[in-house]
Design an enzyme around this catalytic site. Structure first.
Site, PDB file in Angstrom:
ATOM      1  N   VAL A  85      -8.732 -52.168  -2.536  1.00 21.34           N
ATOM      2  CA  VAL A  85      -8.749 -53.524  -1.439  1.00 21.34           C
ATOM      3  C   VAL A  85      -8.853 -53.025  -0.178  1.00 21.34           C
ATOM      4  CG1 VAL A  85      -7.364 -55.359  -0.715  1.00 21.34           C
ATOM      5  CG2 VAL A  85      -7.252 -54.769  -3.294  1.00 21.34           C
ATOM      6  N   LYS A  86      -9.839 -53.577   0.537  1.00 21.17           N
ATOM      7  CA  LYS A  86     -10.021 -53.399   1.995  1.00 21.17           C
ATOM      8  C   LYS A  86      -9.249 -54.107   2.934  1.00 21.17           C
ATOM      9  CE  LYS A  86     -14.367 -52.529   3.132  1.00 21.17           C
ATOM     10  NZ  LYS A  86     -15.973 -52.923   2.971  1.00 21.17           N
TER      11      LYS A  86
END
Length: 221
Positions: A85-86
């Site tokens: 997850v960015k």
């Protein structure tokens, strides 16, 4: 150095993974917005192409830490496999990074413009940081130098976080990031093609074939 495709274009991802050693795919909201299909369908199809073992990076859009965490949990629950997850390197993002680290959700600190942002993200437990090389250059700073400084800091403090350099306009920037010690890069399909080929290589092959056929009359051994 690992090579990631910075795209959500399925046909390009399929072709690149067929021909070259590709280590995963990174996406962001702008990239996904370019595709005409539902974004969940696109992400799932990307995994069908690259497999569930290779990393797929998906960015959050929420503004508060609690909302970022909820969105991240939804992402990893919806998509099976090796998901990262960015999370942007902003105040609420750092808080979310710490919470996600405790939850065991893999993260990447994105929108990095300074080496200190990268170090702070690493301290919050992210597995990757993504310095924006070309965007840093556009601010009259040196994107490659920032990458080199991040690599030096991580080595100095023996951090496990990896540098995934992003935002490129040409292969020379990628080359210099390689020399600076970046662990990986994420680049557009056209730059990935350019990294692998050179017109002189094709000319050389054609010359070999011509000489061989002229002597032996066939194009095989």
């Amino acid at each position: 150095m690992k090579i990631f495709i910075d795209s959500a274009n399925l046909s390009q991802i399929r072709q690149l993974t067929e021909y070259y050693q590709i280590d995963g795919v990174t996406t962001n909201p702008s990239i996904l917005a370019k595709e005409k299909e539902d974004y969940w369908d696109v992400l799932k199809q990307i995994q069908t192409i690259i497999g569930t073992e290779k990393p797929l990076f998906v960015q959050t859009l929420s503004k508060t830490a609690d909302e970022i965490v909820q969105e991240a949990e939804n992402i990893v629950q919806t998509l099976a496999g090796n998901i990262y997850v960015k999370v942007p390197a902003v105040k609420e993002g750092y808080k979310a990074m710490k919470k996600l680290n405790k939850l065991g959700i893999n993260t990447l600190g994105t929108a990095i413009f300074t080496a200190q942002q990268a170090l702070m993200s690493a301290n919050c437990g992210v597995q990757y940081v993504a310095p924006y090389v070309n965007r840093i250059d556009n601010l009259s700073n040196d994107g490659i130098q920032v990458v080199a400084e991040i690599v030096k800091l991580f080595n100095t403090f023996q951090l496990q976080t990896e540098v995934l350099a992003a935002s490129f306009k040409n292969i020379n920037q990628v080359h210099k990031c390689s020399l600076a010690g970046a662990h990986s890069v994420t680049v557009s399909p056209d730059i990935i093609e350019a990294l692998h080929v050179h017109p002189c290589s094709a000319v050389s092959v054609e010359g070999f074939s011509k000489d061989w056929q002229g002597r032996f009359g066939v194009l095989t051994t």
